[in-house]
Design a protein around this motif. Structure first.
Motif, PDB file in Angstrom:
ATOM      1  N   LEU A 252     -25.052 -23.748 -36.273  1.00 21.06           N
ATOM      2  CA  LEU A 252     -24.665 -23.125 -35.014  1.00 21.06           C
ATOM      3  C   LEU A 252     -23.754 -24.046 -34.203  1.00 21.06           C
ATOM      4  CD1 LEU A 252     -25.414 -20.644 -32.954  1.00 21.06           C
ATOM      5  CD2 LEU A 252     -26.670 -22.490 -31.842  1.00 21.06           C
ATOM      6  N   VAL A 253     -24.112 -25.308 -34.119  1.00 18.21           N
ATOM      7  CA  VAL A 253     -23.296 -26.275 -33.382  1.00 18.21           C
ATOM      8  C   VAL A 253     -21.917 -26.396 -34.021  1.00 18.21           C
ATOM      9  CG1 VAL A 253     -23.066 -28.729 -32.841  1.00 18.21           C
ATOM     10  CG2 VAL A 253     -25.213 -27.554 -32.397  1.00 18.21           C
TER      11      VAL A 253
ATOM     12  N   THR B 218     -22.610 -31.448 -28.036  1.00 21.03           N
ATOM     13  CA  THR B 218     -22.701 -29.988 -28.139  1.00 21.03           C
ATOM     14  C   THR B 218     -24.161 -29.549 -28.223  1.00 21.03           C
ATOM     15  OG1 THR B 218     -20.558 -29.983 -29.269  1.00 21.03           O
ATOM     16  CG2 THR B 218     -21.870 -27.983 -29.411  1.00 21.03           C
ATOM     17  N   PHE B 219     -24.975 -30.291 -28.979  1.00 23.65           N
ATOM     18  CA  PHE B 219     -26.421 -30.012 -29.012  1.00 23.65           C
ATOM     19  C   PHE B 219     -26.997 -30.059 -27.595  1.00 23.65           C
ATOM     20  CE2 PHE B 219     -26.977 -30.883 -33.641  1.00 23.65           C
ATOM     21  CZ  PHE B 219     -27.866 -29.868 -33.929  1.00 23.65           C
ATOM     22  N   ARG B 220     -26.700 -31.120 -26.871  1.00 24.76           N
ATOM     23  CA  ARG B 220     -27.217 -31.262 -25.501  1.00 24.76           C
ATOM     24  C   ARG B 220     -26.733 -30.132 -24.601  1.00 24.76           C
ATOM     25  NH1 ARG B 220     -26.307 -36.731 -26.559  1.00 24.76           N
ATOM     26  NH2 ARG B 220     -24.274 -36.669 -25.540  1.00 24.76           N
TER      27      ARG B 220
ATOM     28  N   ILE C 285     -25.855 -27.042 -25.432  1.00 25.79           N
ATOM     29  CA  ILE C 285     -26.542 -25.788 -25.763  1.00 25.79           C
ATOM     30  C   ILE C 285     -27.967 -25.804 -25.227  1.00 25.79           C
ATOM     31  CG2 ILE C 285     -27.462 -24.386 -27.668  1.00 25.79           C
ATOM     32  CD1 ILE C 285     -24.934 -25.200 -29.274  1.00 25.79           C
ATOM     33  N   ILE C 286     -28.677 -26.906 -25.417  1.00 23.67           N
ATOM     34  CA  ILE C 286     -30.058 -26.992 -24.934  1.00 23.67           C
ATOM     35  C   ILE C 286     -30.101 -26.920 -23.412  1.00 23.67           C
ATOM     36  CG2 ILE C 286     -32.073 -28.509 -24.761  1.00 23.67           C
ATOM     37  CD1 ILE C 286     -31.373 -29.452 -27.639  1.00 23.67           C
ATOM     38  N   ARG C 287     -29.166 -27.588 -22.744  1.00 22.29           N
ATOM     39  CA  ARG C 287     -29.151 -27.596 -21.275  1.00 22.29           C
ATOM     40  C   ARG C 287     -28.809 -26.218 -20.713  1.00 22.29           C
ATOM     41  NH1 ARG C 287     -26.167 -31.875 -20.574  1.00 22.29           N
ATOM     42  NH2 ARG C 287     -24.194 -30.761 -20.615  1.00 22.29           N
ATOM     43  N   THR C 288     -27.867 -25.516 -21.322  1.00 21.89           N
ATOM     44  CA  THR C 288     -27.421 -24.234 -20.764  1.00 21.89           C
ATOM     45  C   THR C 288     -28.218 -23.036 -21.288  1.00 21.89           C
ATOM     46  OG1 THR C 288     -25.704 -24.037 -22.472  1.00 21.89           O
ATOM     47  CG2 THR C 288     -25.074 -25.039 -20.353  1.00 21.89           C
ATOM     48  N   GLU C 289     -28.757 -23.128 -22.532  1.00 22.68           N
ATOM     49  CA  GLU C 289     -29.433 -21.974 -23.120  1.00 22.68           C
ATOM     50  C   GLU C 289     -30.892 -22.245 -23.498  1.00 22.68           C
ATOM     51  OE1 GLU C 289     -27.067 -20.173 -26.274  1.00 22.68           O
ATOM     52  OE2 GLU C 289     -25.343 -21.294 -25.530  1.00 22.68           O
TER      53      GLU C 289
END
Length: 127
Positions: A55-56, A79-81, A83-87
């Motif tokens: 996904l990333v 990008t991992f961070r 995605i985790i922060r926003t979703e």
């Protein structure tokens, strides 16, 4: 390459483990159907583990291609961070059901074909 290696390693190890257990518990079941079922299970396992990385990768490709290079500049871990922060953690598995629709029959058929070819080729006499 970072996603393909782990995906294949998990897929083959889960397949071999599940198939061995299945044959131990039910030795008279059809080899083709067992391979199809075990291959499908291994596809689910490997996709579940490696999906966030895939996904990333896709997000980075899409963001870069769309001219919004912010995510691409953050790199893999950034990008991992993001995605985790926003979703949230669920964001790492967005779209996994569609992945299962593709992987379950595909990997099942691959392992069923592998076992059938292995069986056919092992019966060919050496010259």
């Amino acid at each position: 390459m970072q996603g393909v290696g782990p995906n294949l390693a998990i897929s083959f190890s889960v397949y071999d483990t599940v198939r061995s257990y299945w044959h131990y518990r039910r030795p008279d079941d059809s080899t083709g159907l067992v391979s199809l079922a075990c291959g499908s299970l291994s596809g689910i396992a490997s996709s579940t583990v490696t999906f966030p990385l895939d996904l990333v990768r896709r997000r980075m490709q899409l963001e870069g291609a769309g001219g919004r290079a912010l995510v691409y500049k953050m790199g893999l871990f950034g990008t991992f961070r993001h995605i985790i922060r926003t979703e949230g953690l669920r964001g790492l598995y967005r779209g996994i059901l569609i992945e299962y629709y593709k992987v379950v029959p595909g990997v099942g058929i691959v392992f069923m074909t592998y076992e059938k070819l292995n069986q056919l080729l092992s019966n060919i006499p050496e010259s």
